[in-house]
Scaffold this motif. Structure first.
Motif, PDB file in Angstrom:
ATOM      1  N   ASP A   1      34.714 -15.497  51.174  1.00 22.60           N
ATOM      2  CA  ASP A   1      35.103 -15.200  52.541  1.00 22.60           C
ATOM      3  C   ASP A   1      36.080 -16.202  53.138  1.00 22.60           C
ATOM      4  OD1 ASP A   1      33.533 -12.900  52.657  1.00 22.60           O
ATOM      5  OD2 ASP A   1      31.751 -14.101  53.056  1.00 22.60           O
ATOM      6  N   GLY A   2      36.109 -17.441  52.677  1.00 22.27           N
ATOM      7  CA  GLY A   2      37.027 -18.419  53.241  1.00 22.27           C
ATOM      8  C   GLY A   2      36.570 -19.839  53.019  1.00 22.27           C
ATOM      9  N   THR A   3      37.188 -20.746  53.756  1.00 17.47           N
ATOM     10  CA  THR A   3      36.949 -22.175  53.613  1.00 17.47           C
ATOM     11  C   THR A   3      36.131 -22.693  54.785  1.00 17.47           C
ATOM     12  OG1 THR A   3      39.081 -22.410  52.526  1.00 17.47           O
ATOM     13  CG2 THR A   3      38.133 -24.410  53.435  1.00 17.47           C
TER      14      THR A   3
ATOM     15  N   GLY B   1      37.811 -14.730  60.191  1.00 19.61           N
ATOM     16  CA  GLY B   1      38.971 -13.994  60.672  1.00 19.61           C
ATOM     17  C   GLY B   1      39.387 -14.460  62.051  1.00 19.61           C
ATOM     18  N   LYS B   2      40.490 -13.926  62.499  1.00 19.63           N
ATOM     19  CA  LYS B   2      41.112 -14.342  63.757  1.00 19.63           C
ATOM     20  C   LYS B   2      40.327 -13.837  64.965  1.00 19.63           C
ATOM     21  CE  LYS B   2      45.756 -14.262  65.640  1.00 19.63           C
ATOM     22  NZ  LYS B   2      47.081 -13.716  65.419  1.00 19.63           N
ATOM     23  N   GLY B   3      40.039 -14.723  65.905  1.00 21.25           N
ATOM     24  CA  GLY B   3      39.427 -14.347  67.163  1.00 21.25           C
ATOM     25  C   GLY B   3      37.951 -14.034  67.105  1.00 21.25           C
ATOM     26  N   LYS B   4      37.280 -14.283  66.017  1.00 21.17           N
ATOM     27  CA  LYS B   4      35.847 -14.008  65.891  1.00 21.17           C
ATOM     28  C   LYS B   4      35.054 -15.259  66.252  1.00 21.17           C
ATOM     29  CE  LYS B   4      36.819  -9.966  64.290  1.00 21.17           C
ATOM     30  NZ  LYS B   4      36.775  -8.837  65.145  1.00 21.17           N
ATOM     31  N   GLU B   5      33.739 -15.136  66.166  1.00 20.92           N
ATOM     32  CA  GLU B   5      32.851 -16.272  66.420  1.00 20.92           C
ATOM     33  C   GLU B   5      31.858 -16.383  65.289  1.00 20.92           C
ATOM     34  OE1 GLU B   5      31.120 -15.858  70.279  1.00 20.92           O
ATOM     35  OE2 GLU B   5      32.978 -16.388  71.287  1.00 20.92           O
ATOM     36  N   GLY B   6      31.124 -17.492  65.259  1.00 21.11           N
ATOM     37  CA  GLY B   6      30.136 -17.675  64.215  1.00 21.11           C
ATOM     38  C   GLY B   6      29.124 -18.730  64.598  1.00 21.11           C
ATOM     39  N   VAL B   7      28.101 -18.843  63.755  1.00 22.05           N
ATOM     40  CA  VAL B   7      27.047 -19.832  63.956  1.00 22.05           C
ATOM     41  C   VAL B   7      26.939 -20.663  62.688  1.00 22.05           C
ATOM     42  CG1 VAL B   7      24.576 -20.168  64.330  1.00 22.05           C
ATOM     43  CG2 VAL B   7      25.767 -18.339  65.525  1.00 22.05           C
TER      44      VAL B   7
ATOM     45  N   LEU C   1      28.102 -21.285  57.455  1.00 21.51           N
ATOM     46  CA  LEU C   1      28.663 -20.575  58.600  1.00 21.51           C
ATOM     47  C   LEU C   1      28.378 -19.090  58.420  1.00 21.51           C
ATOM     48  CD1 LEU C   1      30.551 -19.963  61.029  1.00 21.51           C
ATOM     49  CD2 LEU C   1      32.442 -20.077  59.411  1.00 21.51           C
ATOM     50  N   PHE C   2      27.786 -18.487  59.439  1.00 22.67           N
ATOM     51  CA  PHE C   2      27.538 -17.047  59.454  1.00 22.67           C
ATOM     52  C   PHE C   2      28.453 -16.443  60.511  1.00 22.67           C
ATOM     53  CE2 PHE C   2      23.561 -19.064  58.166  1.00 22.67           C
ATOM     54  CZ  PHE C   2      23.311 -18.420  56.965  1.00 22.67           C
ATOM     55  N   CYS C   3      29.329 -15.525  60.096  1.00 22.74           N
ATOM     56  CA  CYS C   3      30.276 -14.901  61.010  1.00 22.74           C
ATOM     57  C   CYS C   3      29.590 -13.806  61.812  1.00 22.74           C
ATOM     58  CB  CYS C   3      31.442 -14.300  60.239  1.00 22.74           C
ATOM     59  SG  CYS C   3      32.374 -15.526  59.310  1.00 22.74           S
ATOM     60  N   GLU C   4      30.032 -13.639  63.040  1.00 19.17           N
ATOM     61  CA  GLU C   4      29.507 -12.586  63.902  1.00 19.17           C
ATOM     62  C   GLU C   4      30.616 -11.610  64.242  1.00 19.17           C
ATOM     63  OE1 GLU C   4      27.996 -14.660  67.267  1.00 19.17           O
ATOM     64  OE2 GLU C   4      26.242 -15.386  66.206  1.00 19.17           O
ATOM     65  N   GLY C   5      30.259 -10.327  64.334  1.00 17.35           N
ATOM     66  CA  GLY C   5      31.193  -9.325  64.803  1.00 17.35           C
ATOM     67  C   GLY C   5      32.284  -8.967  63.825  1.00 17.35           C
ATOM     68  N   ARG C   6      32.067  -9.200  62.567  1.00 12.43           N
ATOM     69  CA  ARG C   6      33.087  -8.869  61.574  1.00 12.43           C
ATOM     70  C   ARG C   6      32.859  -7.431  61.112  1.00 12.43           C
ATOM     71  NH1 ARG C   6      34.909 -12.447  56.398  1.00 12.43           N
ATOM     72  NH2 ARG C   6      36.496 -11.012  55.712  1.00 12.43           N
ATOM     73  N   ALA C   7      33.886  -6.624  61.159  1.00 12.04           N
ATOM     74  CA  ALA C   7      33.777  -5.210  60.815  1.00 12.04           C
ATOM     75  C   ALA C   7      33.472  -5.041  59.335  1.00 12.04           C
ATOM     76  CB  ALA C   7      35.068  -4.479  61.167  1.00 12.04           C
ATOM     77  N   GLY C   8      32.556  -4.148  59.019  1.00 17.10           N
ATOM     78  CA  GLY C   8      32.257  -3.819  57.634  1.00 17.10           C
ATOM     79  C   GLY C   8      31.196  -4.693  57.021  1.00 17.10           C
ATOM     80  N   LYS C   9      31.371  -6.008  56.990  1.00 17.54           N
ATOM     81  CA  LYS C   9      30.372  -6.893  56.403  1.00 17.54           C
ATOM     82  C   LYS C   9      30.366  -8.217  57.155  1.00 17.54           C
ATOM     83  CE  LYS C   9      33.285  -9.075  52.972  1.00 17.54           C
ATOM     84  NZ  LYS C   9      33.388  -9.563  51.633  1.00 17.54           N
ATOM     85  N   ASP C  10      29.295  -8.920  57.028  1.00 17.05           N
ATOM     86  CA  ASP C  10      29.199 -10.230  57.656  1.00 17.05           C
ATOM     87  C   ASP C  10      29.860 -11.257  56.755  1.00 17.05           C
ATOM     88  OD1 ASP C  10      27.854  -9.280  59.827  1.00 17.05           O
ATOM     89  OD2 ASP C  10      25.874  -9.645  58.986  1.00 17.05           O
ATOM     90  N   GLY C  11      30.730 -12.092  57.336  1.00 17.23           N
ATOM     91  CA  GLY C  11      31.379 -13.146  56.575  1.00 17.23           C
ATOM     92  C   GLY C  11      30.497 -14.369  56.512  1.00 17.23           C
ATOM     93  N   ARG C  12      30.753 -15.211  55.529  1.00 14.25           N
ATOM     94  CA  ARG C  12      29.942 -16.395  55.348  1.00 14.25           C
ATOM     95  C   ARG C  12      30.757 -17.424  54.582  1.00 14.25           C
ATOM     96  NH1 ARG C  12      25.872 -16.970  51.059  1.00 14.25           N
ATOM     97  NH2 ARG C  12      24.865 -18.913  51.515  1.00 14.25           N
ATOM     98  N   ALA C  13      30.558 -18.698  54.903  1.00  4.68           N
ATOM     99  CA  ALA C  13      31.198 -19.784  54.167  1.00  4.68           C
ATOM    100  C   ALA C  13      30.226 -20.947  54.109  1.00  4.68           C
ATOM    101  CB  ALA C  13      32.498 -20.212  54.842  1.00  4.68           C
ATOM    102  N   THR C  14      30.326 -21.735  53.054  1.00 11.40           N
ATOM    103  CA  THR C  14      29.447 -22.891  52.909  1.00 11.40           C
ATOM    104  C   THR C  14      30.270 -24.137  52.620  1.00 11.40           C
ATOM    105  OG1 THR C  14      29.135 -22.450  50.558  1.00 11.40           O
ATOM    106  CG2 THR C  14      27.486 -21.550  52.065  1.00 11.40           C
ATOM    107  N   GLY C  15      29.725 -25.258  52.998  1.00 11.23           N
ATOM    108  CA  GLY C  15      30.326 -26.552  52.734  1.00 11.23           C
ATOM    109  C   GLY C  15      29.214 -27.573  52.571  1.00 11.23           C
TER     110      GLY C  15
END
Length: 182
Positions: free
Chosen positions: A31-33, A55-61, A100-114
């Motif tokens: 999903d990303g970095t 993605g652009k303009g989204k939020e996450g926790v 990081l858990f993405c909120e409001g992403r269309a289709g699937k929830d995004g996620r990234a780890t560090g």
């Protein structure tokens, strides 16, 4: 002839700098970095988190066992999300995952780890503290309270020095004004 030792020293310096503690840790998955800066921190410190996973303009926790609480990612720089997190003061030394858990992403929830590393830094304590600042000058201030300032001997010495300086200036001025004898 001297370029070989210089090249070896430069290579050793670059290797030492690159092996030392990195300033940021970034992990990438599908999903990303997710970037954690600094990647090594002491308990009670703050880290900055940045990600392009949602993605652009989204939020996450963001969550981590090292954090004092969950953190909210908000849009930043038009390309990703940003957050700041405080490390728990009781966090044990070691490596921690940050997710990081993405909120409001269309289709699937995004996620990234560090990852981040918590280290306990021991602050050295002085063996023989130096008397400085208010503490060191307190003794002198106490002694100064007992004295009333310059006394009669100081005044007499000052007047005598002023009289000598005035007499010297007058004598030199008189010598320069006399016309030369022919």
């Amino acid at each position: 002839m001297r370029s070989l030792p210089l090249t070896i020293c430069a290579a050793a310096a670059v290797a030492a700098i690159s092996v030392s503690a990195p300033a940021a840790s970034a992990a990438r998955n599908d999903d990303g970095t997710l970037r954690v800066t600094p990647s090594t921190i002491a308990p009670g410190g703050e880290v900055e988190l940045w990600s392009d996973a949602c993605g652009k303009g989204k939020e996450g926790v963001g969550e981590s066992d090292a954090f004092a609480s969950s953190v909210r990612f908000t849009p930043a720089d038009g390309k990703g999300l940003r957050a700041e997190a405080r490390i728990r003061s009781g966090a044990e030394a070691g490596r921690y995952d940050v997710t990081l858990f993405c909120e409001g992403r269309a289709g699937k929830d995004g996620r990234a780890t560090g990852t981040l590393t918590v280290v306990h830094r021991v602050r050295p304590t002085p063996v023989a503290p130096v008397h400085a600042g208010g503490g060191g000058t307190a003794v002198l201030a106490e002694q100064a309270e007992d004295s009333d300032g310059p006394g009669a001997p100081h005044v007499v010495a000052g007047l005598a020095l002023a009289a000598v300086a005035a007499a010297t200036a007058a004598f030199r001025g008189a010598r320069r004004r006399r016309p030369a004898a022919d």
